[in-house]
Design a protein around this motif. Structure first.
Motif, PDB file in Angstrom:
ATOM      1  N   GLN A  69       0.886   2.438 -11.298  1.00 64.12           N
ATOM      2  CA  GLN A  69       1.079   2.388  -9.853  1.00 64.12           C
ATOM      3  C   GLN A  69       2.240   1.499  -9.443  1.00 64.12           C
ATOM      4  O   GLN A  69       2.816   1.690  -8.375  1.00 64.12           O
ATOM      5  N   PHE A  83       0.827  -1.207   0.000  1.00 61.35           N
ATOM      6  CA  PHE A  83       0.000   0.000   0.000  1.00 61.35           C
ATOM      7  C   PHE A  83       0.863   1.261   0.000  1.00 61.35           C
ATOM      8  O   PHE A  83       0.573   2.223  -0.727  1.00 61.35           O
ATOM      9  N   ASP A  84       1.920   1.269   0.801  1.00 63.95           N
ATOM     10  CA  ASP A  84       2.790   2.448   0.864  1.00 63.95           C
ATOM     11  C   ASP A  84       3.486   2.700  -0.468  1.00 63.95           C
ATOM     12  O   ASP A  84       3.735   3.853  -0.838  1.00 63.95           O
ATOM     13  N   LYS A  85       3.797   1.641  -1.194  1.00 62.00           N
ATOM     14  CA  LYS A  85       4.524   1.798  -2.455  1.00 62.00           C
ATOM     15  C   LYS A  85       3.598   2.126  -3.632  1.00 62.00           C
ATOM     16  O   LYS A  85       4.022   2.768  -4.588  1.00 62.00           O
ATOM     17  N   THR A  86       2.351   1.662  -3.560  1.00 62.74           N
ATOM     18  CA  THR A  86       1.457   1.816  -4.715  1.00 62.74           C
ATOM     19  C   THR A  86       0.241   2.693  -4.433  1.00 62.74           C
ATOM     20  O   THR A  86      -0.410   3.155  -5.380  1.00 62.74           O
ATOM     21  N   GLY A  87      -0.090   2.877  -3.161  1.00 60.85           N
ATOM     22  CA  GLY A  87      -1.278   3.641  -2.813  1.00 60.85           C
ATOM     23  C   GLY A  87      -2.568   2.869  -2.970  1.00 60.85           C
ATOM     24  O   GLY A  87      -3.656   3.451  -2.960  1.00 60.85           O
ATOM     25  N   SER A  88      -2.472   1.539  -3.114  1.00 59.71           N
ATOM     26  CA  SER A  88      -3.679   0.740  -3.339  1.00 59.71           C
ATOM     27  C   SER A  88      -3.561  -0.610  -2.640  1.00 59.71           C
ATOM     28  O   SER A  88      -2.467  -1.183  -2.543  1.00 59.71           O
ATOM     29  N   ARG A  89      -4.715  -1.125  -2.165  1.00 57.30           N
ATOM     30  CA  ARG A  89      -4.805  -2.492  -1.656  1.00 57.30           C
ATOM     31  C   ARG A  89      -5.739  -3.327  -2.535  1.00 57.30           C
ATOM     32  O   ARG A  89      -6.092  -4.444  -2.167  1.00 57.30           O
TER      33      ARG A  89
END
Length: 480
Positions: free
Chosen positions: A432, A344-350
């Motif tokens: 992303q 999540f921190d690297k891509t901004g998505s879960r």
């Protein structure tokens, strides 16, 4: 005094951290406290067989009511305290590098949770057990509430209400036992239970079972879990899945088995069926999830169902498997939730539909993720295999049909975990994921110990099984 030290160190450190504003100072104090905890635990492990008196602390608490502040460590407690000490140390190391506000207070609440958990796993007095059982949830509730996501207050309040409601039935059962025997000592109550009328024995069984079933949880008491896990911040989720859920399984072994054996013999098969229903149901729902934390949440729910079912078979194999799996699942769950946080921190998505191709930019993360995943799907020579094999054997020996249904979890688990891995690591990259960087030393400090433990305990399972066997073999109610 060693047991008291294991309780006091995180308690005092946690209280100090609640009053500190410096992030760097708080990080140093929390790490120092964690390393001291590990050192004390290693010493406790070394004297466990030769000088167990050092692991007992017994002083009057409420003298007029014969309630004592009685802590002690046996084989089961030693395994669970060790799990708590090591996992909290890893969580502290992880939290120091995460982007949360007011990290000192979060670290303080984590250490207070550790103190309460050690109290639960070492309490020898029923009211002391109840006190710590309830207390452990409070700092986690505060972490989830203050650092949680959208609608976190409503969701965490639901979690609190569910678990407190269930624990009230445990308190009623304890009061009933105390009034009958005029003692709150767990060992003394085991004698009192055998003299109770059958009607009271049935009340005890259902009251205690409800409390522990909600805490784990097992089907159909699981409705609080998916939202609580997905909306809570990673530290709270790590604590909930890695440690607090284990209080329910521990309660089944420590309290329910010796206090309500007749109820288990009468109704155990019904509860095992419900646990396996939850196991299969949770696994199927996990396959359909695209949100990573909800996928791991349903996976944890499924694992807890198998642990509960194995314990209620009243077999040595089932209990040893459940105890081992508590340790294995604790490390695997914390590893998976930490990896989810990294993604999540690297891509901004879960969301799995928005990810893919991360292995091209993060090969180290890919390898570590694969090892943790293989532990979760119970590959031989990993920690997940040992506990799952023992538990499935116990359930199958108890009832072949139920055992076959439970065995479906191995297939389903492989499906949803490999899907999780494939959707994040493989396939084409996108906007992303194409520019992400690989994990560095701050992540490896947390993940490498988890990988080592997954492999070592998978290859040498007797490191844990030999410790827990002393308690398991002493339970005369076991029939297999």
């Amino acid at each position: 005094m060693l047991t008291l030290s294991l309780f006091i160190i995180p308690l005092i450190s946690g209280l100090i951290l609640l009053n500190i504003k410096s992030k760097s100072l708080a990080g140093s104090i929390s790490i120092l406290a964690s390393f001291v905890q590990i050192a004390v635990f290693v010493y406790a492990l070394s004297v466990f067989k030769d000088n167990s008196a050092l692991l007992v602390f017994d002083k009057p608490w409420l003298s007029d009511f014969a309630i004592r502040f009685h802590l002690g460590i046996d084989g089961l407690s030693l395994v669970m305290v060790g799990l708590t000490v090591v996992l909290v140390s890893l969580i502290v190391l992880a939290i120091r590098n995460l982007n949360y506000e007011n990290i000192p207070k979060m670290l303080g609440l984590i250490l207070l949770t550790e103190a309460a958990l050690i109290g639960v796993f070492s309490a020898k007095d029923i009211f002391l057990f109840y006190f710590f059982f309830e207390l452990a949830l409070v700092p986690v509730y505060l972490i989830a509430n203050f650092w949680g996501g959208e609608s976190s207050s409503k969701i965490t309040f639901k979690m609190l209400i569910y678990t407190v409601f269930g624990s009230l039935f445990m308190l009623i059962s304890f009061v009933l036992l105390y009034m009958r025997g005029q003692s709150a000592d767990i060992e003394s109550i085991k004698v009192t239970v055998s003299l109770l009328p059958n009607a009271i024995k049935h009340i005890l069984f259902w009251g205690l079972l409800l409390a522990f079933s909600i805490k784990m949880p097992i089907f159909p008491f699981h409705t609080w879990l998916p939202d609580a896990y997905s909306k809570s911040p990673t530290p709270a989720t790590m604590l909930l899945s890695g440690l607090l859920s284990k209080m329910g399984v521990y309660g089944l072994i420590r309290i329910l088995l010796p206090f309500a054996p007749q109820g288990i013999e009468l109704y155990g098969e019904i509860i095992i069926v419900l646990a396996v229903v939850g196991l299969v149901y949770g696994s199927i729902i996990a396959i359909k999830q695209n949100e990573i934390k909800r996928l791991i949440a349903y996976s944890s729910f499924a694992h807890m169902g198998l642990m509960a079912g194995a314990v209620l078979t009243l077999s040595i194999t089932g209990l040893q498997g459940a105890i081992f799996q508590m340790v294995a699942h604790g490390f695997n769950a914390v590893g998976l939730f930490y990896i989810a946080k990294i993604i999540f921190d690297k891509t901004g998505s879960r969301n799995l539909t928005q990810l893919g191709g991360m292995t091209q930019s993060a090969p180290v993360l890919t390898v570590i993720f694969m090892v943790v995943l293989l532990g979760s799907v119970a590959l031989p020579l990993t920690n997940g295999f040992v506990g799952e094999f023992l538990m499935l054997k116990a359930v199958f020996d108890f009832n072949h049909v139920i055992g076959i249904a439970a065995g479906l979890s191995v297939i389903f688990g492989a499906v949803y975990m490999l899907r999780f891995f494939q959707k994040t690591m493989f396939g084409p990259s996108n906007e992303q994921t194409s520019s992400i960087t690989d994990i560095g030393m701050k992540e490896l400090i947390v993940l490498v110990p988890i990988v080592i433990i997954i492999l070592i305990t998978g290859v040498f399972p007797n490191l844990i099984l030999d410790i827990s066997s002393s308690l398991v073999n002493s339970l005369g109610l076991l029939n297999k």
